[in-house]
Design a protein around this motif. Structure first.
Motif, PDB file in Angstrom:
ATOM      1  N   HIS A  49       0.927  -1.172  -0.006  1.00 62.75           N
ATOM      2  CA  HIS A  49       0.063   0.035   0.162  1.00 62.75           C
ATOM      3  C   HIS A  49       0.878   1.086  -0.288  1.00 62.75           C
ATOM      4  O   HIS A  49       1.961   1.377   0.592  1.00 62.75           O
TER       5      HIS A  49
ATOM      6  N   GLN B 261     -10.613   0.637   2.921  1.00 64.39           N
ATOM      7  CA  GLN B 261     -11.034  -0.713   2.638  1.00 64.39           C
ATOM      8  C   GLN B 261     -12.206  -1.097   3.117  1.00 64.39           C
ATOM      9  O   GLN B 261     -12.566  -0.757   4.365  1.00 64.39           O
TER      10      GLN B 261
ATOM     11  N   GLY C  89      -9.661  -1.270   7.177  1.00 61.75           N
ATOM     12  CA  GLY C  89      -8.316  -1.039   6.684  1.00 61.75           C
ATOM     13  C   GLY C  89      -7.075  -1.539   7.924  1.00 61.75           C
ATOM     14  O   GLY C  89      -6.114  -1.464   7.653  1.00 61.75           O
TER      15      GLY C  89
ATOM     16  N   GLU D 251     -10.660  -8.024  -3.917  1.00 59.46           N
ATOM     17  CA  GLU D 251     -10.792  -6.730  -4.077  1.00 59.46           C
ATOM     18  C   GLU D 251     -11.586  -6.535  -2.518  1.00 59.46           C
ATOM     19  O   GLU D 251     -11.476  -5.364  -1.954  1.00 59.46           O
TER      20      GLU D 251
ATOM     21  N   GLU E  90      -8.812  -7.575   0.894  1.00 57.04           N
ATOM     22  CA  GLU E  90      -7.488  -7.354   0.643  1.00 57.04           C
ATOM     23  C   GLU E  90      -6.799  -6.925   1.998  1.00 57.04           C
ATOM     24  O   GLU E  90      -7.595  -6.306   2.939  1.00 57.04           O
TER      25      GLU E  90
ATOM     26  N   GLY F 265      -5.370  -4.637   4.784  1.00 54.53           N
ATOM     27  CA  GLY F 265      -5.533  -3.229   4.957  1.00 54.53           C
ATOM     28  C   GLY F 265      -4.543  -2.451   4.922  1.00 54.53           C
ATOM     29  O   GLY F 265      -3.383  -3.006   5.082  1.00 54.53           O
TER      30      GLY F 265
ATOM     31  N   HIS G 145     -12.898   5.911  -1.575  1.00 60.54           N
ATOM     32  CA  HIS G 145     -13.395   4.492  -2.184  1.00 60.54           C
ATOM     33  C   HIS G 145     -13.683   4.471  -3.603  1.00 60.54           C
ATOM     34  O   HIS G 145     -14.475   5.240  -3.859  1.00 60.54           O
TER      35      HIS G 145
END
Length: 375
Positions: free
Chosen positions: A204, A210, A219, A236, A239, A241, A331
């Motif tokens: 990241h 997230q 997240g 998706e 994932e 965070g 987002h």
């Protein structure tokens, strides 16, 4: 005093608000009901009563220590953690080094002026700095001239360090390869694009949302501030965070470009000096124009030259001011503005719990900023 202090209230994201405070709020922003007006919210008290950027009580320190920085206390409470109000576990070590929020455009202009010779960058200056992909340079080596999204999203410069247009400052992949990884390594065998089957060996680079916006931010289920290297598979919706649900300290992520700038994208929105406009008409015409590739058919492209402005700017005045970079609330399902060319706006006196700024300074060699103060 900031404008929020004068008004006595400001807007706060509802998920961050203490339930004891929220129960007394009966209004919300129409169409964006997750924004609530909170009495007592300001730069020092971002979520209103009970929040203080300079205060960590002994109990809060102990709670953070016991849970190892875990939001919600661990995997058994993941659903609670993802929709819990902001608390000490979201800010291990306190918030004094986090970016300031709850500042209006007017506040930001006043603060930069107080710094002595500082100012807000123009939108084009900000975007040029974000897009810079050359080698690291010193302050005297940067000429911050660029075109904004309103100028076809194309950066134009004369004698300035080269920039190239990508979705993010570091490239087109939301999750790029981590340092030490490469495309042929086993961990990075999967594709780079967000939403593909495997994120192994990727990292990241910014603080965004997230989970399910605006109800659950996952997240920090692995612990606030934990490593952002993605070591396993995912999708998706699941994932790993980025480590944060709300603001993150400036050095929580790697620098995003060759200038060493951090958090140009994500974390908090950043005010720029421009008055909001859809079309930029003020600026100097770049000699030779700008060469861009355009579609001329279903499967054909052509290279054409278009007029391009250097440092295009908005109108001299107006009620709405521009801001750049997106925030921890962005987002893709709702706010895909964590891109270098993306832009947004708000009234000059508005402040929110995800809006900040950075100052810039001009040098004797250039009327453009060559260094930035992250706030």
């Amino acid at each position: 005093e900031t404008e929020s202090e004068v008004f006595g209230w400001s807007f706060v994201f509802d998920l961050a608000i203490d339930p004891k405070v929220k129960q007394h709020i009966s209004q919300a922003v129409a169409g964006a009901e997750w924004w609530l007006p909170v009495t007592g919210a300001d730069w020092r008290h971002p979520e209103g009563p009970g929040s203080d950027v300079f205060s960590i009580s002994p109990d809060e320190k102990e709670a953070t220590k016991k849970d190892g920085g875990m939001v919600g206390g661990g995997s058994d409470e993941e659903s609670v953690a993802a929709d819990a109000p902001a608390g000490p576990r979201d800010f291990p070590g306190g918030r004094a080094d986090h970016p300031v929020v709850q500042v209006s455009w007017n506040d930001a202009v006043a603060y930069c002026g107080w710094r002595g010779g500082a100012r807000l960058p123009t939108e084009a200056e900000w975007e040029y700095a974000a897009q810079y992909k050359g080698p690291p340079v010193n302050a005297a080596g940067v000429a911050a001239v660029a075109a904004s999204e309103a100028n076809n999203g194309a950066a134009a410069s004369e004698g300035a360090p080269a920039v190239s247009l990508t979705v993010f400052p570091w490239g087109d992949a939301l999750l790029p390869l981590a340092p030490g990884e490469n495309e042929t390594s086993p961990r990075a065998a999967a594709g780079a694009a967000f939403g593909e089957a495997d994120f192994s060996g990727r990292v990241h680079r910014m603080n965004i949302w997230q989970g399910d916006f605006p109800r659950r931010n996952t997240g920090a289920l692995g612990g606030a501030g934990k490593s952002q290297v993605l070591a396993g598979g995912g999708s998706e919706g699941s994932e790993v965070g980025d480590g944060w649900r709300f603001t993150a300290p400036p050095r929580a992520f790697l620098a995003q470009n060759g200038l060493g700038l951090r958090n140009m994208l994500g974390n908090v929105w950043e005010w720029v000096s421009d008055t909001w406009t859809v079309e930029h008409e003020r600026g100097h015409l770049a000699s030779g124009g700008l060469k861009v590739t355009v579609s001329v058919g279903p499967s054909a492209e052509a290279l054409v030259t278009r007029p391009a402005l250097l440092d295009p700017q908005g109108p001299p005045s107006g009620p709405e001011k521009a801001k750049k970079g997106g925030s921890y609330l962005c987002h893709k399902s709702f706010c895909y503005r964590y891109r270098s060319v993306a832009r947004h706006h708000n009234s000059a006196d508005s402040a929110t719990s995800n809006n900040g700024f950075r100052c810039a300074r001009s040098t004797a060699q250039s009327a453009h900023p060559t260094s930035a103060d992250t706030n």
